[in-house]
Design a protein around this motif. Structure first.
Motif, PDB file in Angstrom:
ATOM      1  N   GLU A 134      -9.611  -1.186  -1.796  1.00  0.00           N
ATOM      2  CA  GLU A 134     -10.018  -2.515  -2.242  1.00  0.00           C
ATOM      3  C   GLU A 134      -9.022  -3.576  -1.782  1.00  0.00           C
ATOM      4  O   GLU A 134      -9.411  -4.695  -1.437  1.00  0.00           O
ATOM      5  CB  GLU A 134     -10.156  -2.530  -3.759  1.00  0.00           C
ATOM      6  CG  GLU A 134     -11.330  -1.713  -4.271  1.00  0.00           C
ATOM      7  CD  GLU A 134     -11.526  -1.874  -5.775  1.00  0.00           C
ATOM      8  OE1 GLU A 134     -10.636  -2.464  -6.404  1.00  0.00           O
ATOM      9  OE2 GLU A 134     -12.542  -1.422  -6.283  1.00  0.00           O
ATOM     10  N   GLY A 135      -7.726  -3.237  -1.776  1.00  0.00           N
ATOM     11  CA  GLY A 135      -6.747  -4.201  -1.297  1.00  0.00           C
ATOM     12  C   GLY A 135      -6.941  -4.545   0.163  1.00  0.00           C
ATOM     13  O   GLY A 135      -6.860  -5.714   0.559  1.00  0.00           O
ATOM     14  N   LEU A 136      -7.220  -3.540   1.001  1.00  0.00           N
ATOM     15  CA  LEU A 136      -7.456  -3.800   2.417  1.00  0.00           C
ATOM     16  C   LEU A 136      -8.754  -4.558   2.642  1.00  0.00           C
ATOM     17  O   LEU A 136      -8.819  -5.451   3.502  1.00  0.00           O
ATOM     18  CB  LEU A 136      -7.467  -2.474   3.185  1.00  0.00           C
ATOM     19  CG  LEU A 136      -6.102  -1.809   3.401  1.00  0.00           C
ATOM     20  CD1 LEU A 136      -6.265  -0.445   4.040  1.00  0.00           C
ATOM     21  CD2 LEU A 136      -5.209  -2.688   4.266  1.00  0.00           C
ATOM     22  N   MET A 137      -9.791  -4.225   1.890  1.00  0.00           N
ATOM     23  CA  MET A 137     -11.045  -4.950   2.050  1.00  0.00           C
ATOM     24  C   MET A 137     -10.890  -6.411   1.628  1.00  0.00           C
ATOM     25  O   MET A 137     -11.448  -7.322   2.251  1.00  0.00           O
ATOM     26  CB  MET A 137     -12.150  -4.273   1.230  1.00  0.00           C
ATOM     27  CG  MET A 137     -12.487  -2.863   1.683  1.00  0.00           C
ATOM     28  SD  MET A 137     -12.925  -2.756   3.437  1.00  0.00           S
ATOM     29  CE  MET A 137     -14.424  -3.733   3.462  1.00  0.00           C
ATOM     30  N   GLY A 138     -10.141  -6.656   0.570  1.00  0.00           N
ATOM     31  CA  GLY A 138      -9.865  -8.029   0.187  1.00  0.00           C
ATOM     32  C   GLY A 138      -9.039  -8.753   1.230  1.00  0.00           C
ATOM     33  O   GLY A 138      -9.219  -9.952   1.467  1.00  0.00           O
ATOM     34  N   LEU A 196       0.871  -1.174   0.000  1.00  0.00           N
ATOM     35  CA  LEU A 196       0.000   0.000   0.000  1.00  0.00           C
ATOM     36  C   LEU A 196       0.910   1.228   0.000  1.00  0.00           C
ATOM     37  O   LEU A 196       1.473   1.597   1.034  1.00  0.00           O
ATOM     38  CB  LEU A 196      -0.913  -0.005   1.225  1.00  0.00           C
ATOM     39  CG  LEU A 196      -1.653  -1.320   1.511  1.00  0.00           C
ATOM     40  CD1 LEU A 196      -2.468  -1.202   2.787  1.00  0.00           C
ATOM     41  CD2 LEU A 196      -2.531  -1.714   0.345  1.00  0.00           C
ATOM     42  N   ASP A 197       1.056   1.819  -1.149  1.00  0.00           N
ATOM     43  CA  ASP A 197       2.036   2.896  -1.328  1.00  0.00           C
ATOM     44  C   ASP A 197       1.341   4.117  -1.907  1.00  0.00           C
ATOM     45  O   ASP A 197       1.181   4.240  -3.120  1.00  0.00           O
ATOM     46  CB  ASP A 197       3.160   2.426  -2.250  1.00  0.00           C
ATOM     47  CG  ASP A 197       4.262   3.470  -2.392  1.00  0.00           C
ATOM     48  OD1 ASP A 197       4.273   4.423  -1.589  1.00  0.00           O
ATOM     49  OD2 ASP A 197       5.102   3.326  -3.297  1.00  0.00           O
ATOM     50  N   GLU A 252     -14.126 -10.713  -4.793  1.00  0.00           N
ATOM     51  CA  GLU A 252     -15.436 -10.084  -4.920  1.00  0.00           C
ATOM     52  C   GLU A 252     -15.365  -8.586  -4.686  1.00  0.00           C
ATOM     53  O   GLU A 252     -16.387  -7.926  -4.532  1.00  0.00           O
ATOM     54  CB  GLU A 252     -16.393 -10.695  -3.881  1.00  0.00           C
ATOM     55  CG  GLU A 252     -16.142 -10.241  -2.447  1.00  0.00           C
ATOM     56  CD  GLU A 252     -14.982 -11.003  -1.817  1.00  0.00           C
ATOM     57  OE1 GLU A 252     -14.742 -10.803  -0.621  1.00  0.00           O
ATOM     58  OE2 GLU A 252     -14.330 -11.773  -2.527  1.00  0.00           O
ATOM     59  N   MET A 253     -14.157  -8.028  -4.684  1.00  0.00           N
ATOM     60  CA  MET A 253     -14.032  -6.620  -4.365  1.00  0.00           C
ATOM     61  C   MET A 253     -14.610  -5.728  -5.447  1.00  0.00           C
ATOM     62  O   MET A 253     -15.018  -4.619  -5.184  1.00  0.00           O
ATOM     63  CB  MET A 253     -12.557  -6.266  -4.165  1.00  0.00           C
ATOM     64  CG  MET A 253     -11.962  -6.892  -2.909  1.00  0.00           C
ATOM     65  SD  MET A 253     -13.010  -6.614  -1.500  1.00  0.00           S
ATOM     66  CE  MET A 253     -13.093  -4.850  -1.535  1.00  0.00           C
ATOM     67  N   SER A 254     -14.635  -6.157  -6.682  1.00  0.00           N
ATOM     68  CA  SER A 254     -15.201  -5.320  -7.729  1.00  0.00           C
ATOM     69  C   SER A 254     -16.680  -5.621  -7.882  1.00  0.00           C
ATOM     70  O   SER A 254     -17.198  -6.610  -7.383  1.00  0.00           O
ATOM     71  CB  SER A 254     -14.472  -5.568  -9.048  1.00  0.00           C
ATOM     72  OG  SER A 254     -14.626  -6.919  -9.440  1.00  0.00           O
TER      73      SER A 254
END
Length: 664
Positions: free
Chosen positions: A323-327, A296-297, A546-548
């Motif tokens: 989205e990366g954190l939610m995944g 995460l940058d 399922e993030m998208s």
């Protein structure tokens, strides 16, 4: 030896005695006005003599013993005469000997200066410690202080004898006579009076026997630079949970065990201190042991070496980070659910290292971005449906909650946080409770004393101005100084690719999407965070996260081929097993601008007409903002393209009559 004045006082008598007075070191005129003799120095005026207005105290030359004055007078005279004779016999040899003599005199002068400074430091230490330790006033400094002239050299040893009656146990009633206070005061006086750095010294107390004493030795120096060749052997021997950080004193290997020592790591280093270099070293080792790395940058340029790595998901924008954190939160729930059914299920999942770069900036930007996203979502929802949403999105950014939850419960599912900040504060870390989750805390250049007090309140703040020099505090109880290893981008890439057996496996991995939780071809261990670049439409054994908001293909036997609609807010858990395989994969629905949609052929409408359509109701909602540019999901644009009304062609206008020649 006092020289008496000539009885007659005549000038002739004085002239006859003058050479003898000069050679013997006696005053050239009159009697000796001080109490000095030929053997010993004097201390003041002689009896019957007083100082004058212009000379109230005797000069140092007058207090000097006669033999010393004789040496100062005779030696230059003898050398002058001898030099003149030698020059007349052998001029070249005389010049060589004179040059050598001058060099020796210069060295003696330097040594005398060092010796004088050494004696002053020893006397100051004697005056400070002799009384508190109980030494008698008759004891001299040389009797109990054994300090070499080169005591600041790395191999020098300092010894201080202690009185036999001095008690340094723990049962003494006096506040001074306790083990800690006595030793602390002795060490403090020794380090202060001798100008030594206590952090780089060791003290060893020998209290048994009739000669108790304490010895001080210099700690070995920390290497100034560490490369891959210095730690390559240690990396090869390290296990999957061990991370090599660099080399400490005596070139000892400094490492952290993510399973036993600390599941999460916190870096608080000022700008230019080497945070990203140290993070790259740890991330590449996780990848080398078949792990996964989520970066995460918000700056977007900290780890260019990892952008195209198959097992790295690089998130730059706020939407990608969210989205990366939610995944990541969904994967943690999936692993916890799998562990309830089978305790060994987590051991089959690859280790995931979550790198949070520039945490200070990220925490300041993520919540405002979410507030703006909520407002846009409500506006787009109302514009598309004509009604206000029944349930609003949460006010607090869910991804921030996921980050904090992983710090609390990420150890067992093998999800590890590596947070880097220029200044770790309670606001940045999420409070003192979240701070305790980071058992390993790394400080370095420009780390303020306030940050030390927050991260390691039980330790003394340390400072350094060297880039790549760090202090590792474990559980806030002990601190180790080390020099971090510096690896080039090629070395990082080569090290991180050791997870692949051969070039064919690496090439096959590069063709699939960025599978954060992907184990090996044909086997699905968990759901996969969608990549940030276009991917092939069919990849066996991969399940898109399922993030998208695009449909997700279920991999269960009964529901194979059935599409499940998921939103970007409610995240269903797509559970998979080793026996399941996906035959169809939907590409990642990365938002695109209207111009890109026209250029890529997503819609057949021209750019001008598409911009006008975006202002009308029924057009897909904005999925992301990149500056002032609105971006839309390709799947939503395709759906809009299919259901939009086709405009009928307008009849061609009638041809105007030709104007006569010469008419206007």
């Amino acid at each position: 030896m006092k020289t008496e004045r000539h009885s007659d006082g005549s000038f002739l008598g004085w002239l006859i005695l003058l050479p003898f007075r000069f050679v013997l070191g006696a005053p050239l005129m009159g009697e000796n006005p001080t109490n000095s003799t030929f053997v010993s120095d004097g201390t003041g005026w002689a009896a019957g003599h007083r100082g004058t207005f212009f000379q109230p105290e005797p000069l140092k030359w007058q207090l000097m013993a006669g033999w010393k004055r004789a040496l100062w007078r005779d030696v230059p005279l003898v050398l002058g005469i001898g030099g003149w004779w030698a020059w007349s016999q052998a001029p070249v040899l005389t010049c060589a000997v004179a040059g050598l003599a001058l060099g020796v005199l210069f060295e003696l002068a330097v040594r005398r200066h060092e010796l004088s400074g050494h004696l002053e430091a020893v006397e100051a230490l004697h005056e400070s410690l002799a009384g508190p330790l109980g030494w008698d006033s008759t004891v001299k400094a040389r009797h109990w202080l054994h300090i070499p002239i080169n005591y600041k050299d790395e191999d020098a040893v300092i010894r201080c004898d202690l009185p036999v009656k001095l008690y340094v146990g723990d049962d003494e009633a006096s506040p001074f006579q306790t083990s800690n206070s006595v030793r602390q005061q002795i060490n403090a006086f020794v380090f202060q009076r001798l100008g030594l750095n206590g952090a780089e010294m060791t003290s060893t107390y020998h209290l048994a026997g009739a000669n108790p004493h304490v010895e001080y030795a210099h700690l070995p120096k920390v290497p100034k630079r560490v490369t891959l060749s210095d730690i390559e052997e240690a990396i090869e021997k390290a296990g999957g949970s061990e991370l090599i950080l660099g080399l400490g004193r005596s070139k000892s290997v400094i490492m952290i065990d993510l399973d036993d020592d600390a599941p999460h790591i916190m870096q608080s280093v000022g700008s230019g201190g080497g945070k990203s270099v140290q993070i790259a070293l740890m991330a590449s080792q996780v990848l080398a042991h078949d792990g996964r790395v989520l970066i995460l940058d918000p700056k977007g340029t900290s780890h260019r070496w990892a952008i195209k790595h198959p097992n790295v998901l690089y998130c730059r924008s706020m939407l990608e980070i969210h989205e990366g954190l939610m995944g990541l939160g969904a994967e943690m729930g999936r692993r916890q659910e799998a562990a309830r059914e089978d305790e060994a299920a987590i051991a089959e999942c690859p280790r995931v290292l979550v790198v949070v770069e520039e945490r200070n900036a990220l925490m300041e930007q993520l919540q405002p971005w979410w507030d703006e996203y909520r407002e846009d979502w409500k506006i787009n929802y109302t514009a598309e449906t004509g009604e206000k949403p029944v349930k609003d999105l949460p006010k607090k950014c869910p991804s921030i909650s996921v980050l904090r939850t992983v710090s609390y419960m990420g150890r067992e599912p093998r999800l590890h946080l590596l947070s880097a900040a220029q200044q770790a504060t309670a606001t940045t870390m999420g409070g003192g409770a979240s701070r305790e989750s980071y058992a390993a805390r790394i400080m370095g250049r420009n780390t303020t004393p306030q940050t030390w007090a927050f991260l390691a309140p039980n330790l003394t703040a340390r400072a350094t101005d060297r880039k790549g020099r760090f202090f590792l505090a474990m559980h806030g109880l002990s601190v180790v100084e080390f020099q971090g290893a510096v690896l080039s981008p090629k070395e990082l890439k080569k090290l991180s690719m050791k997870c692949f057996k051969d070039e064919a496996a690496q090439a096959a991995a590069e063709l699939r999407p960025a599978a954060l939780f992907y184990r090996e071809p044909g086997v699905t261990v968990g759901e996969v965070i969608a990549p940030s670049s276009p991917v092939p439409a069919v990849v066996p054994g991969v399940v898109v996260s399922e993030m998208s908001s695009v449909p997700v293909v279920s991999t269960s036997g009964s529901d194979q081929g059935k599409q499940v609609e998921t939103s970007s807010v409610s995240h269903q858990n797509v559970m998979t097993s080793k026996r399941d395989s996906a035959e169809n994969v939907i590409p990642f629905d990365r938002p695109v601008s209207l111009r890109d949609a026209v250029d890529q052929g997503i819609v057949t409408t021209g750019l001008g007409a598409l911009k006008k359509a975006a202002q009308r109701p029924g057009f897909p909602p904005v999925a992301e903002k990149r500056g002032k540019t609105h971006c839309y999901k390709p799947s939503a644009l395709r759906d809009w393209e299919q259901r939009r009304p086709i405009a009928r062609p307008k009849p061609a206008p009638a041809a105007a009559p030709k104007a006569e020649e010469g008419s206007a």
